[in-house]
Design a protein around this motif. Structure first.
Motif, mmCIF file in Angstrom:
data_model
loop_
_atom_site.group_PDB
_atom_site.id
_atom_site.type_symbol
_atom_site.label_atom_id
_atom_site.label_comp_id
_atom_site.label_asym_id
_atom_site.label_seq_id
_atom_site.Cartn_x
_atom_site.Cartn_y
_atom_site.Cartn_z
ATOM 1 N N ALA A 151 0.803 -1.216 0.000
ATOM 2 C CA ALA A 151 0.000 0.000 0.000
ATOM 3 C C ALA A 151 0.842 1.275 0.000
ATOM 4 C CB ALA A 151 -0.917 0.001 1.220
ATOM 5 N N SER A 152 2.163 1.140 0.006
ATOM 6 C CA SER A 152 3.034 2.317 0.054
ATOM 7 C C SER A 152 2.774 3.252 -1.127
ATOM 8 C CB SER A 152 4.498 1.876 0.028
ATOM 9 O OG SER A 152 4.812 1.112 1.157
ATOM 10 N N ARG A 153 2.943 4.527 -0.880
ATOM 11 C CA ARG A 153 2.809 5.520 -1.960
ATOM 12 C C ARG A 153 4.127 5.593 -2.727
ATOM 13 N NH1 ARG A 153 -1.432 9.014 -1.838
ATOM 14 N NH2 ARG A 153 -2.789 8.970 -0.004
ATOM 15 N N ILE A 154 4.239 4.773 -3.755
ATOM 16 C CA ILE A 154 5.451 4.754 -4.579
ATOM 17 C C ILE A 154 5.059 5.202 -5.982
ATOM 18 C CG2 ILE A 154 7.305 3.345 -5.518
ATOM 19 C CD1 ILE A 154 7.105 1.580 -3.097
ATOM 20 N N THR A 155 5.429 6.373 -6.361
ATOM 21 C CA THR A 155 5.021 6.964 -7.633
ATOM 22 C C THR A 155 5.588 6.181 -8.806
ATOM 23 O OG1 THR A 155 5.061 9.118 -6.552
ATOM 24 C CG2 THR A 155 4.950 9.095 -8.959
ATOM 25 N N HIS A 156 4.716 5.947 -9.795
ATOM 26 C CA HIS A 156 5.104 5.301 -11.047
ATOM 27 C C HIS A 156 5.679 3.906 -10.837
ATOM 28 C CE1 HIS A 156 4.293 9.096 -12.865
ATOM 29 N NE2 HIS A 156 5.332 9.685 -12.322
ATOM 30 N N HIS A 157 5.234 3.236 -9.782
ATOM 31 C CA HIS A 157 5.710 1.868 -9.554
ATOM 32 C C HIS A 157 4.539 0.927 -9.775
ATOM 33 C CE1 HIS A 157 7.684 -1.610 -8.004
ATOM 34 N NE2 HIS A 157 8.729 -0.929 -7.538
ATOM 35 N N PRO A 164 -2.594 4.657 1.055
ATOM 36 C CA PRO A 164 -2.129 4.569 2.436
ATOM 37 C C PRO A 164 -2.594 3.250 3.031
ATOM 38 C CG PRO A 164 -3.994 6.060 2.261
ATOM 39 C CD PRO A 164 -3.591 5.721 0.850
ATOM 40 N N ALA A 165 -1.777 2.635 3.851
ATOM 41 C CA ALA A 165 -2.115 1.315 4.388
ATOM 42 C C ALA A 165 -3.300 1.397 5.341
ATOM 43 C CB ALA A 165 -0.911 0.729 5.109
ATOM 44 N N PRO A 166 -4.362 0.638 5.095
ATOM 45 C CA PRO A 166 -5.472 0.578 6.041
ATOM 46 C C PRO A 166 -5.100 -0.354 7.195
ATOM 47 C CG PRO A 166 -5.890 -0.885 4.218
ATOM 48 C CD PRO A 166 -4.593 -0.188 3.908
ATOM 49 N N ARG A 167 -5.971 -0.452 8.178
ATOM 50 C CA ARG A 167 -5.761 -1.422 9.254
ATOM 51 C C ARG A 167 -6.104 -2.803 8.713
ATOM 52 N NH1 ARG A 167 -8.549 -3.562 13.746
ATOM 53 N NH2 ARG A 167 -10.506 -2.749 12.913
ATOM 54 N N VAL A 168 -5.386 -3.820 9.180
ATOM 55 C CA VAL A 168 -5.632 -5.181 8.711
ATOM 56 C C VAL A 168 -5.576 -6.119 9.907
ATOM 57 C CG1 VAL A 168 -3.183 -5.609 8.193
ATOM 58 C CG2 VAL A 168 -4.951 -6.953 7.036
ATOM 59 N N GLU A 169 -6.412 -7.142 9.882
ATOM 60 C CA GLU A 169 -6.394 -8.126 10.959
ATOM 61 C C GLU A 169 -6.767 -9.493 10.416
ATOM 62 O OE1 GLU A 169 -9.282 -7.672 14.028
ATOM 63 O OE2 GLU A 169 -10.925 -7.206 12.644
ATOM 64 N N ALA A 170 -6.306 -10.517 11.130
ATOM 65 C CA ALA A 170 -6.703 -11.894 10.840
ATOM 66 C C ALA A 170 -7.795 -12.272 11.832
ATOM 67 C CB ALA A 170 -5.515 -12.824 10.987
ATOM 68 N N ARG A 171 -8.903 -12.800 11.329
ATOM 69 C CA ARG A 171 -10.004 -13.236 12.200
ATOM 70 C C ARG A 171 -10.876 -14.228 11.448
ATOM 71 N NH1 ARG A 171 -14.645 -10.095 10.924
ATOM 72 N NH2 ARG A 171 -14.196 -8.146 9.831
ATOM 73 N N LEU A 202 -2.064 -12.930 -2.155
ATOM 74 C CA LEU A 202 -3.145 -12.867 -3.140
ATOM 75 C C LEU A 202 -4.436 -12.389 -2.486
ATOM 76 C CD1 LEU A 202 -4.252 -13.532 -6.006
ATOM 77 C CD2 LEU A 202 -4.769 -15.819 -5.131
ATOM 78 N N VAL A 203 -4.779 -12.944 -1.321
ATOM 79 C CA VAL A 203 -5.996 -12.536 -0.618
ATOM 80 C C VAL A 203 -5.870 -11.081 -0.163
ATOM 81 C CG1 VAL A 203 -7.497 -13.004 1.367
ATOM 82 C CG2 VAL A 203 -6.434 -14.900 0.117
ATOM 83 N N LEU A 204 -4.703 -10.738 0.350
ATOM 84 C CA LEU A 204 -4.462 -9.385 0.842
ATOM 85 C C LEU A 204 -4.593 -8.361 -0.275
ATOM 86 C CD1 LEU A 204 -3.656 -8.294 3.620
ATOM 87 C CD2 LEU A 204 -1.255 -8.537 2.940
ATOM 88 N N VAL A 205 -3.954 -8.621 -1.396
ATOM 89 C CA VAL A 205 -3.994 -7.699 -2.536
ATOM 90 C C VAL A 205 -5.402 -7.625 -3.117
ATOM 91 C CG1 VAL A 205 -3.202 -7.394 -4.921
ATOM 92 C CG2 VAL A 205 -1.552 -7.891 -3.104
ATOM 93 N N HIS A 206 -6.105 -8.746 -3.138
ATOM 94 C CA HIS A 206 -7.491 -8.769 -3.629
ATOM 95 C C HIS A 206 -8.329 -7.732 -2.877
ATOM 96 C CE1 HIS A 206 -11.076 -11.051 -5.240
ATOM 97 N NE2 HIS A 206 -11.635 -10.354 -4.265
ATOM 98 N N GLU A 207 -8.251 -7.762 -1.544
ATOM 99 C CA GLU A 207 -9.046 -6.822 -0.760
ATOM 100 C C GLU A 207 -8.511 -5.401 -0.883
ATOM 101 O OE1 GLU A 207 -11.818 -7.770 0.306
ATOM 102 O OE2 GLU A 207 -11.424 -9.900 -0.069
ATOM 103 N N LEU A 208 -7.210 -5.241 -0.944
ATOM 104 C CA LEU A 208 -6.619 -3.916 -1.084
ATOM 105 C C LEU A 208 -7.045 -3.264 -2.397
ATOM 106 C CD1 LEU A 208 -4.680 -1.821 0.098
ATOM 107 C CD2 LEU A 208 -2.800 -3.007 -1.028
ATOM 108 N N CYS A 209 -7.110 -4.046 -3.448
ATOM 109 C CA CYS A 209 -7.508 -3.508 -4.752
ATOM 110 C C CYS A 209 -8.977 -3.081 -4.763
ATOM 111 C CB CYS A 209 -7.234 -4.521 -5.851
ATOM 112 S SG CYS A 209 -5.472 -4.718 -6.246
ATOM 113 N N HIS A 210 -9.771 -3.646 -3.878
ATOM 114 C CA HIS A 210 -11.170 -3.207 -3.794
ATOM 115 C C HIS A 210 -11.279 -1.760 -3.312
ATOM 116 C CE1 HIS A 210 -13.435 -6.569 -5.096
ATOM 117 N NE2 HIS A 210 -13.056 -7.395 -4.138
#
Length: 251
Positions: A151-157, A164-171, A202-210
């Motif tokens: 989730a880092s703000r890396i321009t043109h990458h 910005p990184a949201p909060r994340v948890e396993a549950r 893969l699961v993490l990026v799936h939700e992040l892309c939402h």
């Protein structure tokens, strides 16, 4: 109850053997489609949903949705474990064996060398619950570090989502492997932490892309592949692995 949205979907070539329903959710802004463990389908729509637009969106997703329904209905019974010494447990793709300790020793579940140590529980259900809590605690810490790199703000990458990184948890998420909350925080089912890091990603990026692209349309798929160019290969591996993930059932 029949509604314009329900009638619009019913007019599509939806397989007759499907069980499906439409629900209106006040906070939704776009169409959401959920397939439960038994293969039943739920179409979640906002209050002002345009029936024609919903029907078009559902039509484009029918082939993929049909595969998901078929896979869910063909899924074997949920795996169950017997919590005895030597039982195998995976964490981030590495195999560990269960070691039962005297009930008063340490008082907590921990990973020690090649062993997952569990103070002897009074019941199997209690043991499963304590192991799940261990996955949740360790998984939440691991996921937080993992997510920040995506989730880092890396321009043109191209390999970063640029958020910005949201909060994340396993549950425990029931039948879901990942979820994006109304507060835009991300949750990953603790059972996913049994998989290798590439599949947890893969699961993490799936939700992040939402966060960038609601739904599972073309824009969403494009975003996932910008972050994970080999997403399709990972999805196949995940599809093979997820039916046998242990989610706390004991015998």
């Amino acid at each position: 109850m029949s509604t314009p949205v329900h009638r619009a979907i019913a007019a599509l070539p939806v397989p007759g053997e499907w069980t499906w329903q439409v629900v209106v959710r006040l906070r939704r802004r776009t169409l959401g489609i959920e397939v439960d463990e038994s293969g039943d389908v739920l179409f979640a729509v906002p209050p002002n949903a345009d029936p024609a637009a919903v029907a078009r969106a559902v039509r484009t997703r029918l082939p993929r949705l049909a595969r998901e329904v078929r896979d869910r209905r063909a899924r074997p019974d949920e795996p169950a474990k017997e919590l005895v010494g030597g039982t195998g447990s995976n964490y981030l793709g590495r195999r560990h064996r269960l070691r039962l300790l005297p009930a008063g020793e340490g008082g907590r579940v921990r990973l020690y060398r090649s062993w997952l140590e569990l103070p002897r529980p009074r019941t199997a259900d209690e043991g499963a619950r304590r192991i799940a809590q261990w996955y949740e605690a360790c998984g939440t810490r691991w996921l937080a570090g993992r997510l920040s790199s995506y989730a880092s703000r890396i321009t043109h990458h191209a390999s970063r989502v640029g958020l910005p990184a949201p909060r994340v948890e396993a549950r425990d998420l029931g039948p879901k492997w990942g979820a994006l909350g109304q507060d835009r925080d991300i949750a990953v089912h603790w059972a996913v932490l049994q998989l290798p890091p590439s599949l947890v990603d893969l699961v993490l990026v799936h939700e992040l892309c939402h966060l960038r692209a609601p739904g599972h349309g073309v824009a969403f798929r494009r975003q996932v592949r910008l972050v994970l160019p080999d997403a399709e290969e990972r999805e196949k591996l995940f599809a093979d692995a997820e039916p046998v993930l242990w989610r706390g059932a004991v015998r």
